[in-house]
Enzyme design. Structure first.
Site, mmCIF file in Angstrom:
data_model
loop_
_atom_site.group_PDB
_atom_site.id
_atom_site.type_symbol
_atom_site.label_atom_id
_atom_site.label_comp_id
_atom_site.label_asym_id
_atom_site.label_seq_id
_atom_site.Cartn_x
_atom_site.Cartn_y
_atom_site.Cartn_z
ATOM 1 N N HIS A 366 -6.745 -0.886 4.892
ATOM 2 C CA HIS A 366 -6.653 -2.369 3.583
ATOM 3 C C HIS A 366 -8.529 -2.818 3.627
ATOM 4 O O HIS A 366 -8.582 -3.758 3.362
ATOM 5 C CB HIS A 366 -5.624 -3.032 5.178
ATOM 6 C CG HIS A 366 -4.798 -2.519 5.058
ATOM 7 N ND1 HIS A 366 -2.894 -2.262 5.450
ATOM 8 C CD2 HIS A 366 -4.206 -1.577 3.912
ATOM 9 C CE1 HIS A 366 -2.213 -2.011 5.402
ATOM 10 N NE2 HIS A 366 -3.199 -0.729 4.626
ATOM 11 N N ARG A 473 -1.988 -5.587 -9.047
ATOM 12 C CA ARG A 473 -1.729 -4.502 -7.651
ATOM 13 C C ARG A 473 -0.671 -5.317 -7.353
ATOM 14 O O ARG A 473 -1.493 -5.491 -5.796
ATOM 15 C CB ARG A 473 -2.275 -2.991 -7.270
ATOM 16 C CG ARG A 473 -3.258 -2.746 -8.389
ATOM 17 C CD ARG A 473 -4.377 -1.884 -7.929
ATOM 18 N NE ARG A 473 -4.141 -0.076 -8.639
ATOM 19 C CZ ARG A 473 -6.159 -0.131 -8.521
ATOM 20 N NH1 ARG A 473 -6.314 -1.048 -9.036
ATOM 21 N NH2 ARG A 473 -5.761 0.868 -9.934
ATOM 22 N N ARG A 509 1.952 -5.627 -12.197
ATOM 23 C CA ARG A 509 2.985 -4.372 -11.346
ATOM 24 C C ARG A 509 3.599 -4.519 -10.388
ATOM 25 O O ARG A 509 3.485 -5.064 -9.427
ATOM 26 C CB ARG A 509 2.077 -3.064 -11.530
ATOM 27 C CG ARG A 509 2.563 -1.894 -11.591
ATOM 28 C CD ARG A 509 1.298 -0.870 -11.473
ATOM 29 N NE ARG A 509 0.468 -1.345 -9.834
ATOM 30 C CZ ARG A 509 -0.356 0.064 -9.652
ATOM 31 N NH1 ARG A 509 -0.699 0.844 -10.913
ATOM 32 N NH2 ARG A 509 -0.875 0.046 -8.477
ATOM 33 N N GLU A 608 1.836 7.041 -17.112
ATOM 34 C CA GLU A 608 1.068 7.748 -16.053
ATOM 35 C C GLU A 608 1.167 9.187 -15.698
ATOM 36 O O GLU A 608 1.356 10.002 -14.898
ATOM 37 C CB GLU A 608 0.585 6.494 -14.829
ATOM 38 C CG GLU A 608 1.949 5.838 -14.353
ATOM 39 C CD GLU A 608 1.047 5.190 -12.859
ATOM 40 O OE1 GLU A 608 -0.014 4.573 -12.991
ATOM 41 O OE2 GLU A 608 1.626 4.230 -12.922
ATOM 42 N N ASN A 631 -5.569 6.837 -13.859
ATOM 43 C CA ASN A 631 -5.612 7.944 -12.850
ATOM 44 C C ASN A 631 -4.613 8.493 -12.045
ATOM 45 O O ASN A 631 -5.260 9.962 -12.276
ATOM 46 C CB ASN A 631 -5.654 7.123 -11.751
ATOM 47 C CG ASN A 631 -7.183 6.074 -11.436
ATOM 48 O OD1 ASN A 631 -7.761 5.931 -12.664
ATOM 49 N ND2 ASN A 631 -6.813 4.672 -11.240
ATOM 50 N N ASP A 632 -3.597 8.372 -12.864
ATOM 51 C CA ASP A 632 -2.680 9.159 -12.458
ATOM 52 C C ASP A 632 -2.063 10.339 -13.213
ATOM 53 O O ASP A 632 -2.181 11.311 -13.327
ATOM 54 C CB ASP A 632 -1.185 8.492 -12.025
ATOM 55 C CG ASP A 632 -1.226 7.954 -10.485
ATOM 56 O OD1 ASP A 632 -1.394 8.968 -9.837
ATOM 57 O OD2 ASP A 632 -0.500 6.970 -10.188
ATOM 58 N N ARG A 642 -5.983 12.874 -7.337
ATOM 59 C CA ARG A 642 -7.196 11.993 -7.010
ATOM 60 C C ARG A 642 -7.977 12.182 -5.777
ATOM 61 O O ARG A 642 -9.365 11.596 -6.073
ATOM 62 C CB ARG A 642 -7.210 10.969 -7.944
ATOM 63 C CG ARG A 642 -5.422 10.857 -7.169
ATOM 64 C CD ARG A 642 -5.106 9.740 -7.881
ATOM 65 N NE ARG A 642 -5.693 8.183 -7.581
ATOM 66 C CZ ARG A 642 -5.162 7.298 -8.129
ATOM 67 N NH1 ARG A 642 -4.192 7.272 -8.619
ATOM 68 N NH2 ARG A 642 -5.114 6.201 -7.763
ATOM 69 N N CYS A 679 -5.652 1.011 -17.956
ATOM 70 C CA CYS A 679 -5.714 0.337 -16.752
ATOM 71 C C CYS A 679 -6.703 1.592 -15.999
ATOM 72 O O CYS A 679 -6.759 0.770 -14.890
ATOM 73 C CB CYS A 679 -4.863 -0.138 -16.270
ATOM 74 S SG CYS A 679 -3.739 0.320 -15.801
HETATM 75 C C1 PEP Z 1 -3.486 4.791 -12.402
HETATM 76 O O1 PEP Z 1 -3.202 5.253 -12.403
HETATM 77 O O2 PEP Z 1 -4.682 4.779 -13.786
HETATM 78 C C2 PEP Z 1 -3.159 3.369 -12.254
HETATM 79 C C3 PEP Z 1 -4.002 1.851 -12.921
HETATM 80 O O3 PEP Z 1 -3.058 2.715 -11.340
HETATM 81 P P1 PEP Z 1 -3.091 2.772 -9.232
HETATM 82 O O4 PEP Z 1 -4.340 3.676 -9.383
HETATM 83 O O5 PEP Z 1 -2.826 1.873 -8.825
HETATM 84 O O6 PEP Z 1 -2.168 3.957 -9.005
HETATM 85 MG MG MG Z 2 -1.037 5.152 -10.735
#
Ligand code: PEP
Ligand code: MG
Length: 754
Positions: A366, A473, A509, A608, A631-632, A642, A679
């Protein structure tokens, strides 16, 4: 077996007198070894000092050849003296020459001595040298003599630390204390920081080492231990600590505060003639030395507890008021701590902090999240930094490579100063783009938005000129809190976020917990594949209480305003429908309680999970907007975790499979006229962002620091030309390989800064 001078106390008193005599440092050291030898009825007493080059050098001796002083040297680990320096533990031998590591130095004439007792000269757990006594006759040194020699070594440590002994060093042979060191850790927050050490928990320096009245010191020690135990009891009771980890920690503390072995060692140290606080420091030195060599994580933790207890005891004994390091903070401060919570970091004045170095913490902790949000360069898992660093020391934190340079030599300092200047210059260039709208060369306006998760992030919305917060987030509030935030706490937090953003929209989100985002106060569920497990909206729908209270808080905070909510990890149209119906129920609840609803509610879906790619028509019809969580999505497309460094870099988002998937989403969204954004991290990387524009994305949401570089790319891009190039490249390149190099060459040829 103490000689005519009497026991260790008398020796300490003699040594204190010697310390005050107006003689040269070498003469003082020579006198000290004479006193120690006489007091311990030893024929030899020698002091070895550790140099900056890691070599131990004989600095003074009584009994060995005087000519060997400043001539005899040993490497760490070489001979008995080297072994003590390496292990930081005393060594007592009746027949030293039989020991396998014994090494013979003819210039010293030590071959005639059988018995050997050596102790490390320690300060803050660091070895500064070795103190040795030797006897001709075979003899065993009793425990109290080992103790006495360790106590004496503390005085020498102070002499070395005070700088007096440094003046004896031969040219180019500086002693170890204060030498430059480079330490390796884990990068936790991007950036480079140059500045000076500020210890988060200021160390107490014990000034009075030698006791005048042992009985009184024993009493002071007893009183302090009682007071410390009492305060621990109070802490456990008053905090009303429930069951769970926090209580366990405090209970462990309480257990240690009654640990017989620890208390015995403290008493023994006082019995050798030390003041109560010096005794605590002595025992703490041993604990730290053991801590440094301990690899077993459980034992490390226990030793750490003892170290913390000693600190409490020192505060108790010195009655020193604890002046928090964040008060009177100097400019260019680099904060050093063993570990730190996120709230503690937020107490510092951000404008004065250049970096953060922690002994314990990983990239996902954190405090690391907060450091990144504040834009402070940070490195974690840096072993031993607290003991090595002195307040005010020059230090460089490289949050890119994970390096920490303590007391850097001038060449390193110069090269880092240059790096920092370059970064600042780039930053200034981006600053100049602040008022310039992000429009491509051929006149297409691009929406550049910001990702956020904390209130402190919101300050960047103005600084960067972001159009909105494209991803807020909400789990950060949950991750940073000591317990599950109440609905009312969530509500006031969301209201504060909306207020801070002024007229700019925020896309909240809903909770994305599970996988790597663990809430410490919730029961941890063991899963084989947490990224594919019970997380995000799956928890929200299975435990609707949690999601409903969040939705209620959002609806209340958004009363009378435009409210945007999106759901993470949606895998089926039905999941989104269920989530929407929960919003519907909460709206009814809101109305029933006579509260005004938001002026307008937009409900979006994060794209995602690959399965949703074959439900895009249905989703587009039902959602107010889509936002791609690349990202996911990328980790699921390649089935490559990841967070796993071994596989994360193996596959490139700039390859046909990913780009085709992303293009499919963009095409579908356009055909349904459903607003679309992206995003994930790739939105903030200029080359990737350029390609995203080419395949149809017009809204990108990214870390605040990326807005400048991405805007510079947008301004230099002719989108028509780039689109033609990228689309034809995608058609030609059928396989899964990376297109990165080809795309970069194109960008360079077109003078697009990527
Ligand atoms: C993603 O998965 O791209 C995303 C923006 O959310 P997080 O990185 O919080 O999983
Ligand atoms: Mg995500």
């Amino acid at each position: 077996m103490f000689g005519t001078f009497g026991g260790p106390r008398l020796l300490l008193r003699r040594l204190r007198e010697v310390m005050l005599e107006p003689v040269s440092p070498q003469a003082r050291l020579d006198k000290i070894v004479v006193h120690i030898a006489a007091s311990m009825v030893a024929e030899v007493c020698s002091v070895y000092v550790l140099r900056a080059d890691g070599i131990l050098e004989l600095y003074a001796t009584e009994g060995l050849n005087r000519e060997a002083v400043h001539l005899t040297t040993l490497r760490k680990g070489e001979g008995l003296v080297g072994l003590i320096a390496e292990t930081a533990e005393p060594l007592s031998l009746a027949d030293a020459q039989l020991h396998p590591t014994f090494s013979y130095h003819p210039e010293t004439g030590e071959e005639i001595y059988s018995s050997f007792l050596g102790v490390p000269i320690l300060r803050g757990g660091n070895t500064l040298g070795v103190l040795v006594v030797q006897n001709k006759a075979r003899r065993t040194y009793p425990e109290e003599e080992v103790e006495a020699l360790q106590t004496t070594a503390m005085l020498l440590a102070e002499m070395i630390a005070s700088g007096e002994i440094q003046s004896l060093a031969l040219p180019g042979k500086d002693i170890a204390l204060g030498r430059p060191v480079t330490l390796k850790g884990t990068p936790i927050a991007d950036g480079v920081g140059l500045g000076h050490v500020v210890l988060h928990e200021p160390r107490i320096i014990v000034k009075q080492l030698v006791a005048d009245d042992i009985r009184r010191e024993n009493q002071r020690l007893d009183d302090a231990i009682d007071a410390m135990r009492h305060s621990l009891d109070l802490l456990i009771e008053s905090r009303n600590v429930g069951a769970g980890e926090h209580r366990d920690v405090l209970e462990t503390f309480r257990l240690f505060a009654h640990d017989r072995g620890w208390l015995r060692r403290l008493r023994e140290a006082v019995a050798t003639g030390l003041t109560a606080e010096a005794a605590v420091e002595r025992v703490q030195n041993d604990t730290r030395a053991k801590l440094q060599r301990q690899t077993n994580p459980y034992l490390r933790e226990r030793l750490h507890d003892l170290d913390d207890l000693a600190n409490r005891l020192l505060h108790q004994l010195t009655g020193l008021e604890f002046v928090a390091a964040h008060e009177n903070l100097a400019n260019n401060s680099i904060i050093i701590a063993r570990s730190m919570g996120p709230a503690a970091l937020l107490e510092y004045d951000r404008s004065k902090i250049r970096g953060l170095v922690l002994e314990e913490t990983g990239e996902l902790s954190h405090v690391a999240i907060v450091a990144r949000a504040l834009g402070i360069a940070g490195v974690g898992n840096v072993a031993n930094i607290v003991d090595l660093a002195e307040p005010g020391d020059a230090i460089i934190v490289d949050g890119v490579l994970g390096d920490v340079h303590l007391r850097p030599p001038p060449d390193i300092e110069r090269s880092y100063a240059e790096k920092a200047r370059l970064r600042a210059r780039k930053q200034a260039q981006y600053q100049k783009l602040h008022g310039v709208p992000p429009v491509t060369k051929n006149g297409i306006e691009i929406g550049l938005h910001m990702n956020a998760g904390m209130l402190v992030d919101l300050q960047h919305i103005e600084e960067t000129g972001a159009a909105s917060v494209g991803l807020f987030r909400t789990e950060f509030q949950f991750m940073l809190a000591p317990r599950l935030p109440k609905m009312s706490e969530q509500e006031s937090f969301y209201r504060a976020v909306l207020d801070a953003a002024g007229s700019k929209p925020i896309t909240f989100r809903t909770l994305d917990i599970g996988s790597d985002k663990v809430l410490p106060y919730l029961e941890k569920i063991e899963e084989e594949n947490p990224a594919l497990g019970w997380r995000a909206i799956r928890i929200g729908l299975d435990r609707p209480g949690l999601l409903r209270s969040q939705l209620r808080a959002l609806l209340r905070a958004g009363s009378g305003r435009d409210l945007r909510i999106m759901f993470p990890m949606v895998a089926t149209v039905e999941e989104f429908e269920t989530a929407k119906s929960l919003v519907g129920s909460e709206l009814i609840h809101l109305r029933d309680h006579g509260r005004p609803p938001p002026a307008n509610i937009s409900l979006g879906v994060m794209i995602e999970v690959p399965a949703i790619l074959w439900q895009l028509d249905e989703i587009c019809k039902r959602a107010s907007f889509l936002s791609v969580g690349s990202n996911d999505l990328v980790q699921f497309i390649f089935a490559a975790d990841r967070e796993n460094k071994r596989v994360a870099a193996r596959f490139d988002p700039l390859s046909v499979p990913v780009l085709q998937a992303l293009k499919l989403i963009a095409d579908k969204a356009r055909s349904h006229a459903t607003p679309l954004a992206l995003c994930g991290e790739i939105a903030g990387r200029p080359l990737e962002a350029m390609v995203l524009l080419a395949i149809g994305y017009r809204e990108l949401s990214m870390a605040a620091a990326s807005i400048g570089p991405v805007k510079a790319m947008v301004l230099a891009t002719d989108l028509k030309e780039t689109e033609d190039y990228v689309l034809s490249l995608l058609e030609e390149a059928g396989a899964g390989q990376s297109l990165r190099d080809t795309l970069r060459k194109f960008a360079r040829a077109k003078n697009i800064p990527v």
